[in-house]
Design a protein around this motif. Sequence first.
Motif, mmCIF file in Angstrom:
data_model
loop_
_atom_site.group_PDB
_atom_site.id
_atom_site.type_symbol
_atom_site.label_atom_id
_atom_site.label_comp_id
_atom_site.label_asym_id
_atom_site.label_seq_id
_atom_site.Cartn_x
_atom_site.Cartn_y
_atom_site.Cartn_z
ATOM 1 N N ARG A 123 -35.861 -9.099 -30.845
ATOM 2 C CA ARG A 123 -35.947 -7.666 -31.125
ATOM 3 C C ARG A 123 -35.451 -6.842 -29.940
ATOM 4 N N THR A 124 -35.816 -7.252 -28.741
ATOM 5 C CA THR A 124 -35.362 -6.536 -27.548
ATOM 6 C C THR A 124 -33.846 -6.602 -27.408
ATOM 7 N N SER A 125 -33.288 -7.790 -27.614
ATOM 8 C CA SER A 125 -31.844 -7.959 -27.491
ATOM 9 C C SER A 125 -31.107 -7.168 -28.564
ATOM 10 N N LEU A 126 -31.614 -7.212 -29.794
ATOM 11 C CA LEU A 126 -30.995 -6.452 -30.878
ATOM 12 C C LEU A 126 -31.052 -4.957 -30.608
ATOM 13 N N ALA A 127 -32.164 -4.487 -30.037
ATOM 14 C CA ALA A 127 -32.292 -3.062 -29.748
ATOM 15 C C ALA A 127 -31.285 -2.625 -28.691
ATOM 16 N N GLU A 128 -31.109 -3.429 -27.657
ATOM 17 C CA GLU A 128 -30.171 -3.065 -26.592
ATOM 18 C C GLU A 128 -28.738 -2.995 -27.102
ATOM 19 N N GLY A 131 -31.825 6.610 -31.864
ATOM 20 C CA GLY A 131 -33.188 6.889 -32.310
ATOM 21 C C GLY A 131 -33.849 5.707 -32.976
ATOM 22 N N PHE A 132 -33.064 4.871 -33.634
ATOM 23 C CA PHE A 132 -33.623 3.709 -34.329
ATOM 24 C C PHE A 132 -34.065 2.628 -33.347
ATOM 25 N N PHE A 133 -33.220 2.348 -32.355
ATOM 26 C CA PHE A 133 -33.464 1.200 -31.480
ATOM 27 C C PHE A 133 -34.161 1.549 -30.170
ATOM 28 N N ALA A 134 -34.006 2.766 -29.659
ATOM 29 C CA ALA A 134 -34.573 3.100 -28.348
ATOM 30 C C ALA A 134 -36.086 2.911 -28.293
ATOM 31 N N PRO A 135 -36.856 3.337 -29.305
ATOM 32 C CA PRO A 135 -38.307 3.095 -29.225
ATOM 33 C C PRO A 135 -38.665 1.616 -29.255
ATOM 34 N N MET A 136 -37.826 0.796 -29.854
ATOM 35 C CA MET A 136 -38.086 -0.640 -29.881
ATOM 36 C C MET A 136 -37.848 -1.274 -28.522
ATOM 37 N N ARG A 137 -36.994 -0.668 -27.707
ATOM 38 C CA ARG A 137 -36.664 -1.236 -26.406
ATOM 39 C C ARG A 137 -37.495 -0.630 -25.279
ATOM 40 N N PHE A 138 -37.756 0.667 -25.340
ATOM 41 C CA PHE A 138 -38.456 1.355 -24.264
ATOM 42 C C PHE A 138 -39.782 1.894 -24.785
ATOM 43 N N VAL A 183 -42.021 9.795 -31.993
ATOM 44 C CA VAL A 183 -40.993 10.572 -32.686
ATOM 45 C C VAL A 183 -40.643 11.853 -31.931
ATOM 46 N N PRO A 184 -41.607 12.613 -31.415
ATOM 47 C CA PRO A 184 -41.214 13.806 -30.632
ATOM 48 C C PRO A 184 -40.369 13.466 -29.407
ATOM 49 N N ARG A 185 -40.648 12.334 -28.755
ATOM 50 C CA ARG A 185 -39.848 11.960 -27.589
ATOM 51 C C ARG A 185 -38.432 11.575 -28.004
ATOM 52 N N VAL A 186 -38.301 10.888 -29.119
ATOM 53 C CA VAL A 186 -36.966 10.556 -29.607
ATOM 54 C C VAL A 186 -36.227 11.822 -30.020
ATOM 55 N N LEU A 187 -36.931 12.760 -30.618
ATOM 56 C CA LEU A 187 -36.320 14.045 -30.977
ATOM 57 C C LEU A 187 -35.804 14.757 -29.732
ATOM 58 N N ALA A 188 -36.603 14.760 -28.664
ATOM 59 C CA ALA A 188 -36.167 15.380 -27.412
ATOM 60 C C ALA A 188 -34.990 14.617 -26.812
#
Length: 235
Positions: A92-97, A152-159, A165-170
């Motif tokens: 999952r981490t590798s796919l997200a990156e 937006g899809f992968f960044a929360p999975m990696r970090f 959701v508000p942080r991804v929106l920002a």
Amino acid sequence: MNHNASPSARPGRAGRIVLVGLAVLALAGGLFVVRGPLMMSAPRCMAGRWHGCYDTFNGVVLMTLVALPLALLVVWVLARRRRPAGGASAWRTSLAEVGMVHGTLPFLWLTMMPGGGAGVVPARVSLVPLRDLVTMGPLGIGGNLLVFAALGFFAPMRFAALASVPRVLALGAGCSVLVETAQYVLRLDRVSSVDDVLVNAAGAALAALASRRWWRTPEATRSEEPQRPVPAAAG
């Protein structure tokens, strides 16, 4: 016999299967919609010609699809290197990156592609919210929603710091402001619009909602559950 490992492993395996299935369906649907224009750009792209390939929407999309097997190979290599230390989250981490990079760079390339009057016409800015949505049309709005959708899809999975959701929106809004500023400074014959920022950020947030089940931690789930009263100890 230990029966505890099997139930805990099934949700993770099912999540990976669902994620791969959604990716395959999205790719198949996209190919079906744009199959005709992509084939028109194929000869120029295969010949390595810049004009007609890398400076067109169809050519960039085609080369993105051609590079997809290489991206999947990079995912496999990273996951294999992480497996001894990363456990079940290595894939999952590798796919997200890789997904963040492979899914975002082509759209950034398209948004930074200069127009016919680049360097000649003055830079233009539109700061009135919702005024440009009418002129965008469905295709324009859909394209802007996809600019930072992969991020937006992968960044929360990696970090873990972006698992909100508000942080991804920002994050989507901040990245979009940088893009619009670059378009203005470089005079790319594009309109730097506040509506682009709004739609791009909305696309990142919607994509984060779509991947929420894979980045939402068990601790966050438990913290939102109602607290049950603790019975007093007898004695």
